[in-house]
Design a protein around this motif. Structure first.
Motif, PDB file in Angstrom:
ATOM      1  N   CYS A 152       0.849  -1.188   0.000  1.00 39.25           N
ATOM      2  CA  CYS A 152       0.000   0.000   0.000  1.00 39.25           C
ATOM      3  C   CYS A 152       0.885   1.238   0.000  1.00 39.25           C
ATOM      4  O   CYS A 152       1.842   1.318   0.776  1.00 39.25           O
ATOM      5  CB  CYS A 152      -0.917   0.017   1.219  1.00 39.25           C
ATOM      6  N   VAL A 153       0.544   2.167  -0.850  1.00 38.07           N
ATOM      7  CA  VAL A 153       1.225   3.463  -0.884  1.00 38.07           C
ATOM      8  C   VAL A 153       0.158   4.546  -0.866  1.00 38.07           C
ATOM      9  O   VAL A 153      -0.884   4.409  -1.519  1.00 38.07           O
ATOM     10  CB  VAL A 153       2.109   3.610  -2.133  1.00 38.07           C
ATOM     11  N   ALA A 154       0.411   5.585  -0.119  1.00 34.92           N
ATOM     12  CA  ALA A 154      -0.584   6.645   0.024  1.00 34.92           C
ATOM     13  C   ALA A 154       0.065   8.014  -0.097  1.00 34.92           C
ATOM     14  O   ALA A 154       1.272   8.174   0.090  1.00 34.92           O
ATOM     15  CB  ALA A 154      -1.286   6.529   1.369  1.00 34.92           C
ATOM     16  N   TRP A 155      -0.775   8.981  -0.402  1.00 32.64           N
ATOM     17  CA  TRP A 155      -0.363  10.376  -0.379  1.00 32.64           C
ATOM     18  C   TRP A 155      -1.060  11.067   0.792  1.00 32.64           C
ATOM     19  O   TRP A 155      -2.265  10.883   1.008  1.00 32.64           O
ATOM     20  CB  TRP A 155      -0.746  11.079  -1.687  1.00 32.64           C
ATOM     21  N   HIS A 180       3.173   1.390   3.303  1.00 33.02           N
ATOM     22  CA  HIS A 180       2.884   0.408   4.352  1.00 33.02           C
ATOM     23  C   HIS A 180       4.144  -0.411   4.661  1.00 33.02           C
ATOM     24  O   HIS A 180       4.815  -0.893   3.758  1.00 33.02           O
ATOM     25  CB  HIS A 180       1.771  -0.501   3.860  1.00 33.02           C
ATOM     26  N   SER A 181       4.445  -0.535   5.943  1.00 33.77           N
ATOM     27  CA  SER A 181       5.672  -1.199   6.359  1.00 33.77           C
ATOM     28  C   SER A 181       5.548  -2.707   6.448  1.00 33.77           C
ATOM     29  O   SER A 181       6.550  -3.415   6.498  1.00 33.77           O
ATOM     30  CB  SER A 181       6.108  -0.674   7.733  1.00 33.77           C
ATOM     31  N   GLY A 182       4.316  -3.205   6.526  1.00 34.74           N
ATOM     32  CA  GLY A 182       4.129  -4.621   6.799  1.00 34.74           C
ATOM     33  C   GLY A 182       3.826  -5.462   5.575  1.00 34.74           C
ATOM     34  O   GLY A 182       4.138  -5.095   4.449  1.00 34.74           O
ATOM     35  N   GLY A 183       3.178  -6.590   5.848  1.00 36.70           N
ATOM     36  CA  GLY A 183       2.889  -7.559   4.808  1.00 36.70           C
ATOM     37  C   GLY A 183       1.555  -7.306   4.130  1.00 36.70           C
ATOM     38  O   GLY A 183       1.030  -6.204   4.156  1.00 36.70           O
ATOM     39  N   PRO A 184       1.002  -8.348   3.503  1.00 39.07           N
ATOM     40  CA  PRO A 184      -0.253  -8.192   2.745  1.00 39.07           C
ATOM     41  C   PRO A 184      -1.400  -7.691   3.600  1.00 39.07           C
ATOM     42  O   PRO A 184      -1.487  -7.970   4.800  1.00 39.07           O
ATOM     43  CB  PRO A 184      -0.517  -9.621   2.243  1.00 39.07           C
ATOM     44  N   GLY A 203      -6.014  -0.716   7.542  1.00 42.70           N
ATOM     45  CA  GLY A 203      -5.107  -1.194   8.567  1.00 42.70           C
ATOM     46  C   GLY A 203      -3.638  -1.009   8.242  1.00 42.70           C
ATOM     47  O   GLY A 203      -2.775  -1.540   8.948  1.00 42.70           O
ATOM     48  N   ALA A 204      -3.346  -0.279   7.199  1.00 39.60           N
ATOM     49  CA  ALA A 204      -1.950  -0.089   6.793  1.00 39.60           C
ATOM     50  C   ALA A 204      -1.161   0.645   7.867  1.00 39.60           C
ATOM     51  O   ALA A 204      -1.676   1.549   8.526  1.00 39.60           O
ATOM     52  CB  ALA A 204      -1.882   0.678   5.472  1.00 39.60           C
ATOM     53  N   ASP A 205       0.067   0.239   8.013  1.00 44.03           N
ATOM     54  CA  ASP A 205       1.006   0.881   8.928  1.00 44.03           C
ATOM     55  C   ASP A 205       1.986   1.676   8.086  1.00 44.03           C
ATOM     56  O   ASP A 205       2.932   1.104   7.521  1.00 44.03           O
ATOM     57  CB  ASP A 205       1.736  -0.171   9.762  1.00 44.03           C
ATOM     58  N   PHE A 206       1.759   2.982   7.998  1.00 41.25           N
ATOM     59  CA  PHE A 206       2.609   3.826   7.148  1.00 41.25           C
ATOM     60  C   PHE A 206       3.885   4.182   7.893  1.00 41.25           C
ATOM     61  O   PHE A 206       4.005   5.253   8.483  1.00 41.25           O
ATOM     62  CB  PHE A 206       1.836   5.058   6.698  1.00 41.25           C
TER      63      PHE A 206
END
Length: 122
Positions: free
Chosen positions: A29-32, A96-100, A107-110
């Motif tokens: 996951c990538v976000a702005w 996102h630092s983690g896995g799938p 739930g992404a951990d940026f």
């Protein structure tokens, strides 16, 4: 993983800009995000991999901004149309630092951030 943003600048209201985030490595996951000085950072849009599920902060942004990814160049771009003075901010790319993830970017951990690129709309 490194993230490098580019494409910011100054623009008159109603204009368009394309921000690009070069991503080293694969991220689910990538976000702005964007931040106005003195205010909290806020999410703008996100996109997941490999499905490509997108999310926008609001319907207003969804109608003017488009997030996309280029798997060949390994970039995540944010195209911004109909820019308004309220869009003036420092724009950051985050990964996102983690896995799938199960549902898009939920739930992404940026944990990885770029240095930011300034967008100024007058």
């Amino acid at each position: 993983v490194q993230l490098v943003e580019s494409g910011g600048g100054s623009m008159q209201a109603g204009g368009s800009l394309r921000l690009s985030c070069a991503v080293s490595g694969y991220r689910h996951c990538v976000a702005w995000f964007r931040q106005v000085s003195g205010k909290a950072r806020e999410g703008v849009a996100s996109i997941s991999s490999p499905v490509g599920t997108t999310y926008y902060r609001s319907d207003s942004l969804k109608g003017r901004f488009t997030i996309s990814r280029d798997s060949v160049k390994n970039t995540v771009d944010l195209e911004m149309y109909g820019l308004e003075p309220g869009d003036t901010a420092m724009y950051y790319c985050a990964a996102h630092s983690g896995g799938p993830l199960w549902l898009g970017c939920a739930g992404a951990d940026f944990g990885v951030w770029g240095q930011g690129t300034q967008v100024t709309v007058s």
